[in-house]
Each structure stands twice: as C-alpha cells, then as structure tokens.
Scaffold this active site. Sequence first.
Site, mmCIF file in Angstrom:
data_model
loop_
_atom_site.group_PDB
_atom_site.id
_atom_site.type_symbol
_atom_site.label_atom_id
_atom_site.label_comp_id
_atom_site.label_asym_id
_atom_site.label_seq_id
_atom_site.Cartn_x
_atom_site.Cartn_y
_atom_site.Cartn_z
ATOM 1 N NE ARG A 48 -2.956 0.322 3.300
ATOM 2 C CZ ARG A 48 -2.231 0.519 4.409
ATOM 3 N NH1 ARG A 48 -1.491 1.608 4.539
ATOM 4 N NH2 ARG A 48 -2.263 -0.364 5.379
ATOM 5 C CE1 TYR A 100 -16.665 10.744 -15.770
ATOM 6 C CE2 TYR A 100 -16.149 10.858 -13.434
ATOM 7 C CZ TYR A 100 -16.500 10.122 -14.546
ATOM 8 O OH TYR A 100 -16.702 8.768 -14.429
ATOM 9 C CG ASP A 172 -10.045 15.295 -15.190
ATOM 10 O OD1 ASP A 172 -9.432 14.661 -16.075
ATOM 11 O OD2 ASP A 172 -10.977 14.793 -14.522
ATOM 12 C CE LYS A 197 -13.017 7.126 -18.155
ATOM 13 N NZ LYS A 197 -13.248 8.414 -17.544
HETATM 14 C C1 LIG Z 1 -13.726 8.820 -16.268
HETATM 15 C C2 LIG Z 1 -13.304 10.140 -15.779
HETATM 16 C C3 LIG Z 1 -12.995 10.345 -14.424
HETATM 17 C C4 LIG Z 1 -13.140 9.254 -13.387
HETATM 18 O O1 LIG Z 1 -12.293 8.184 -13.637
HETATM 19 P P1 LIG Z 1 -12.610 6.657 -13.211
HETATM 20 O O2 LIG Z 1 -11.373 5.963 -13.631
HETATM 21 O O3 LIG Z 1 -13.843 6.241 -13.948
HETATM 22 O O4 LIG Z 1 -12.823 6.648 -11.733
HETATM 23 C C5 LIG Z 1 -12.586 11.610 -14.051
HETATM 24 N N1 LIG Z 1 -12.504 12.625 -14.931
HETATM 25 C C6 LIG Z 1 -12.793 12.462 -16.241
HETATM 26 C C7 LIG Z 1 -12.693 13.618 -17.165
HETATM 27 C C8 LIG Z 1 -13.219 11.221 -16.707
HETATM 28 O O5 LIG Z 1 -13.527 11.065 -17.996
#
Ligand SMILES: *Cc1c(COP(=O)(O)O)cnc(C)c1O
Length: 390
Positions: A48, A100, A172, A197
């Site tokens: 961890r 998001y 982000d 993603k």
């Molecule tokens: C999918 C996404 C998240 C969250 O990510 P997870 O891996 O699904 O927890 C945060 N910000 C953006 C812009 C996203 O597309």
Amino acid sequence: MSYRFDTLAIHAGQPDDDGTGAVSFPIYQTSTFRQIEPGLNKGYCYSRTDHPTRHALEENLAALEGARYGVAFASGMAAIHGVLSILSAGDHIVSTRDLYGGAWRIFTKFFSKFGIDFTFVDTTDHANVIQAIRPTTKLLWLETPSNPLLKITDVAACCAIARRAGVRTVVDNTFATPLLQHPLALGADIVLHSTTKYINGHSDVLGGVVITNDEALYNDLKFFQNAIGAVPGPQDCFLILRGTKTLGLRVQRHCDNAETLAAWLREQQGIARVIFPGFADHEGHAIARRQMERFGAVISFELAANLDETKNFTRHLKLWTLAESLGSVKSLFCHPATMTHASVEPDVRRSVGIGDSLIRLSVGLEDVRDLIDDLKQALDATVVAQRVFA
Ligand SMILES: *Cc1c(COP(=O)(O)O)cnc(C)c1O
C-alpha cells in the site's frame, strides 16, 4: 539525455530487470516485502505504501507529463479523492461547471459534508474565475475539453489568475491525454488523469494518477495515497504500463479518425449540430489550437430528433458500442441524458446544453470507413423513419 514522448512511453520508469534480465517490467504480485533487519529494507516494505510495479507506472506517467512526480490511484475518482484530501474544513474550491459527473458527485455529496465549499462557474470566461475566488479558495479545478460539450478553457489564463491569488490549479487532463495538452507547462500545479481512458486505452482496467512538480505537494499526496489506501494492484499497473507504450501511436490515430468522422458528420442530413473543437467555428477553437497539439477524439452531436427517435437511432448502430467511458481502441458512444448525466435534473441538464438528442462519440481505432458506414446506415434508417412519421 532527455528523451521524447514515444521513447519515454516505452522506457521511462522501466529498467530491464537486474535479477533476471527480463525485458518486460515484472508484475510483483506481493503484498509485503522481506526486511533485512528491523528498520532496514530494500526500498519497499508494504505494497500500500510503495510497490515496484506501481512505482514504475508512477515514474512513467510523470515522465509523459514532463513532470517529476506521479502518484497512482485505483481509479480516476480515487485520484480526485487524493487531491481533495490535501484540503481542510473551511477551504473553498472554484470549479468549472461543465464537470465530469463523478467529480460533481464527490464534490457536492461527499466533500461538502466535511466543510469544503465549492463554487461552480463557466471557466471559458475567465472573468468568472476572478469573481469566484475568495480568501479561503485553495484550488481552481479545470477540465478541458469538457464532457460532453467539449468546451475549451484557457488553461494559461486561468492558471495566471489563480497564481496571483495564491490558489493552486488542478487540470483534469483525461480527455486531452499527456500527448495533446501539457497543463504543467501552461502553469498548472497538478495534473490528473483517469488512466482508465486513453492512457490504458483498452477498456480493461480502472486507474488514476496525480502528477506534479511540487515536492511538498507530492509528499502530501504520497501520505494520503498510503493513508487512504485506494491503490492500484500490480496487474492493473502492468496493464496501464503496457497501454502507455502505444499511447502516442494510438492518440494520433484516434485524432485522425475523429477529424475524418467529424467532417463527415457535419454533412449529413438529420443532424442538427456537431460539436468538435477541431472545427474552425467551434467557440474554443482558437484556444484549443494554442494549447493542444490536436483536438482529441471525442465528438458530440445532436440529432434532429426527439428522445424516442434518438433511442431508435442508437438501436441501429452495430459496430459502435453503447457504453459509458471513452478512450478505448473500440469505438464507444453514449447518450448523456440517460447515461452519464442521468442524475442531473432534466431542466438543469437542458439549460447547460445536454439535450435529449445529444450523442457523445469516443472515436476508436477501427477503420474509419467502417465507423462511417455504420453511422450512415443508422442515420438512414432514422431519417427514413422520421419521414414516414412526419
Ligand atoms: C472517467 C473520468 C474520471 C473518473 O475516472 P474513473 O477511472 O472512472 O474513476 C474523471 N474525470 C474524467 C474527465 C473522466 O472522464
């Protein structure tokens, strides 16, 4: 010697294994590490806290953002949680309104319980940012291009405003990827990705990462990563590291396909509006051109149709997969009104521009001609149906 993106993607953080010579960085499937003697170890004690495969991933992702430090989490949401953990009760965040859905949820339903305040503004007009900053503001939260309307925020301008007020900026960068947009170079303090993603890119793992050049911030993030414990497992880290090796190649092809498809969509009957930052008449095009290498591979469009007709259209698509998420080799599409943004009240949703006929495409790596053919037959079926019912 400083290497370029595609070289770093394959090498950064991943020396050949000294013990065996293994060319692929190993999955260390272990929860704990043998100590040499009390108080002395070989750099690792418990998974961890720190872990070799995770460490390789963190170094790799930091290198791709041109940064010193990366902190990996079990999902993008866990990464967002990690960043917000540096705040205390009474602190205030100014956030982009076009956010998001999961970030909106953790801000308003979770962190607000602990005395953290949020103000949501349209950051495409940075006068709104100036106005929203208070003496207690600690973070400016940006997302660009935004989801699903692909609005473009001027990162450099907003970071400069925040910096003058002693506020840190978080970007982000999930939609843009480390290849297309470099928030740290534009003045941001923290970059965040859902590695689920494009970075992993194959729809087979969840992950998140927080990246910074600020050592004190990094130490805080490391502390909370260990304290909270939302860390990715070794196999997940390995998969994401495998993904980054082709990130440059994939993103270029994603963009090629998206540009071709967006131009085609615009010419079709039965479509009311196509939203793509690569179009010269997109509101944020000039800024996108300045701060992005290319325009990404998410396209949103509105059908000239009502909700039932829109659902009918989606049922005709065969190659495109109806699914949340984006950035996969596989082309995905979603209907924000009933999927990603279903929890937003209908009138609020419509007022921000997410109507019942809006479709979001995440353009994958299939042959773009096949992607177009599939959309064409679905459109034809729907346009024909509209004519029959008209
Ligand atoms: C999918 C996404 C998240 C969250 O990510 P997870 O891996 O699904 O927890 C945060 N910000 C953006 C812009 C996203 O597309």
